[in-house]
Write an enzyme that holds these catalytic residues in place. Structure first.
Site, mmCIF file in Angstrom:
data_model
loop_
_atom_site.group_PDB
_atom_site.id
_atom_site.type_symbol
_atom_site.label_atom_id
_atom_site.label_comp_id
_atom_site.label_asym_id
_atom_site.label_seq_id
_atom_site.Cartn_x
_atom_site.Cartn_y
_atom_site.Cartn_z
ATOM 1 N N GLU A 264 20.183 18.906 -18.342
ATOM 2 C CA GLU A 264 20.333 19.823 -17.311
ATOM 3 C C GLU A 264 20.503 21.204 -17.653
ATOM 4 O O GLU A 264 20.565 22.413 -16.876
ATOM 5 C CB GLU A 264 21.472 19.460 -16.491
ATOM 6 C CG GLU A 264 22.972 19.760 -16.987
ATOM 7 C CD GLU A 264 23.293 18.432 -17.806
ATOM 8 O OE1 GLU A 264 22.531 17.911 -18.519
ATOM 9 O OE2 GLU A 264 24.567 18.246 -18.383
ATOM 10 N N GLY B 57 31.470 13.837 -18.989
ATOM 11 C CA GLY B 57 33.008 13.939 -18.622
ATOM 12 C C GLY B 57 33.751 14.253 -19.751
ATOM 13 O O GLY B 57 33.016 14.198 -20.655
#
Ligand code: XMP
Length: 510
Positions: free
Chosen positions: A170, A54
């Site tokens: 990721e 975030g």
């Protein structure tokens, strides 16, 4: 079916995380942190939870937080970047700003042995992007990785199966990212990996055979990947109880309408109604030059035509739509400004009388939709089709759309695509097409002065179409395309190549 929850705290890689999980054959769903409670998480029976990154610092007043109770429900958690910090913070740890110790980009990480890092060497490359870091891990947590600048690059509480990594497993730059996801899913969460496309097809076919037994379904086919795959899947389930309505608005690329018809009626043998509505759309577009008005008119007219056809076909209980997962994910971020209304042509109004809406691809990412399409035997040409806007060539003709301009653009566009394909560059550019500008310029053809139109060629490389770079196509490919377009298409005397990225430009010119 086993499921992993990707709890979205507004990170930019949330979809990527879910895709990495699904690549391991485990189904993942993304939920915004403020739209799902701990109770619902428990009820849904997830095998594991991933906290995404975030943009915030946990100490910001408006930074996303979460009920600390989540750490004690017995479901394993992997926190990534902000997710790592948030997990540490709510467990009682301290987060600090690394100041000049911030890391960005490829970084060597040193890991210690634990379930999360099984088969990951002690030293490997990871991708870092952070200012804050966990300066003091919470009680019961131990540090399981560090870098030269960050004393705490990963933490874990093995007993509660809580893991956090400061880096981003990721992204492909993290050398052992795939292994780390594999470990989290199989070593920590105990998943078995039951998410397979063949099973998805089988499950869907069985489901819709049962749910739609004795009913008739209608589908608006556009020739795009999503509606095509939805059609093939539903056809497998209910055969001729499915009717596809293909509204050909006359704004498609060269031979596209015929190809769609040939594939679905010819190859699959589906019940397909093709409505040739070119003149109807052109008369509505007469004199219209403003892009958003074009979109609106085309979208509305599409609905009118579809409604009329649906009316003629009699009662159909179900409407099938090609909605895919990125269309329905609620985001952990705020809403962003609308630059263009992408209300898709094919988006149908709520007031058409159907008892139910069927969205068989609602949980799939685009690459999964393509895999299903291939498995169902849809030709590559359709399954790997580059994105094409719903309003079609109308937003690639600057100014008023006419039949004559459409013909010019179709010709130029087909040549450009053919040259890209001949050069084997289809995968180099993610979208490539011609635009008919409203510019006329002087040229010379043969020995005579010619006053003709200018075509712009556009090719972009992008992951998500939110941002895009203009593609560095080889000069000789551009040259061949330019020579052929000006040589073969009468009325075009000049070809230019668009070298603007997005932002500041958009992909389409309108
Ligand atoms: P832009 O031009 O917004 O394009 O940078 C991003 C992607 O969206 C496609 N696009 C559309 N797709 N209806 C659609 O279905 C539209 O009105 C529309 N406008 C742009 C564009 O082709 C690119 O892939």
């Amino acid at each position: 079916m086993e499921k992993i929850l990707v709890l979205d705290f507004g990170g930019q890689y949330n979809q990527l995380i879910a895709r990495r999980v699904r690549e391991q054959h485990v189904y993942a769903e993304i939920r915004a942190y403020n739209k799902i409670s701990v109770e619902e998480i428990v009820k849904n029976g997830y095998k594991g939870i991933i906290f995404t990154g975030g943009p915030n610092s946990v100490y910001d007043e408006d930074s996303p937080h979460y009920d600390p109770g989540i750490l004690n429900i017995g479901i394993p958690i992997l926190g990534i970047c902000y997710g790592d910090q948030l997990m540490a913070f709510i467990a009682g740890g301290v987060i600090s700003s690394a100041g000049s110790g911030s890391e960005y980009g490829k970084t060597i990480v040193y890991t210690s042995s634990c379930a999360l890092f099984k088969d990951v060497p002690h030293e490997s490359v990871c991708w870092m992007s952070h200012t804050d870091y966990v300066s003091s891990p919470p009680e019961k947590f131990k540090v399981i990785a560090y870098t030269d600048r960050c004393s705490c690059a990963a933490i874990c509480d093995e007993e509660r199966k809580l893991y956090g990594v400061q880096f981003h497993p990721e992204v492909t730059h993290t050398e052992f990212g795939g292994q780390i996801f594999h470990n989290f899913l199989f070593e920590v969460c105990g998943c078995s990996g039951d998410w397979r496309m063949e099973d998805f097809i089988e499950r869907s076919v069985a489901r819709y055979r049962e749910e739609l037994a004795g009913k008739k379904a209608l589908l608006g086919l556009s020739g795009g990947v999503d509606s095509s795959v939805a059609a093939a899947l539903l056809y497998k389930a209910i055969g001729n109880d499915l009717t596809c309505v293909f509204v050909d608005h006359g704004l498609l690329r060269k031979d596209e309408g015929d190809f769609v018809e040939k594939t679905f009626r010819g190859q699959f043998g589906m019940r397909l109604v093709r409505v040739n509505a070119e003149s109807r759309f052109l008369s509505k577009l007469k004199g219209v030059t403003e892009p958003e008005s074009k979109r609106k008119i085309i979208g509305e007219e599409f609905i009118r035509v579809f409604e009329e056809e649906a009316g003629k076909l009699g009662k159909h209980q179900a409407l099938v739509q090609g909605t895919i997962y990125p269309d329905v994910i609620e985001s952990g971020k705020g809403d962003s400004a609308v630059i263009k209304s992408h209300h898709n042509v094919g988006g149908l109004p709520d007031n058409i009388a159907f008892d139910e809406i069927v969205e068989p691809l609602r949980n799939l990412f685009k690459d999964e939709v393509r895999a299903v399409g291939t498995e169902l035997g849809i030709p590559n040409e359709l399954v790997w089709r580059q994105p094409f806007p719903g309003p079609g060539l109308a937003v690639r003709i600057i100014g008023e759309v006419t039949k004559e301009k459409l013909e010019l653009l179709r010709g130029a566009d087909a040549i450009f695509r053919e040259e890209i394909s001949r050069a084997g560059l289809e995968k180099t550019a993610d979208q490539y097409f011609a635009v008919l500008t409203d510019l006329q310029s002087v040229g010379v053809k043969g020995d005579a002065r010619a006053y003709g139109r200018t075509v712009a060629l556009r090719a972009v490389s992008t992951d998500d179409f939110m941002t895009a770079e203009w593609t560095r196509l080889p000069y000789d490919v551009l040259e061949r395309a330019s020579n052929r377009i000006t040589g073969e298409i009468e009325g075009i005397t000049r070809v230019v190549y668009d070298i603007t990225s997005k932002p500041p430009a958009t992909v389409e010119w309108e």
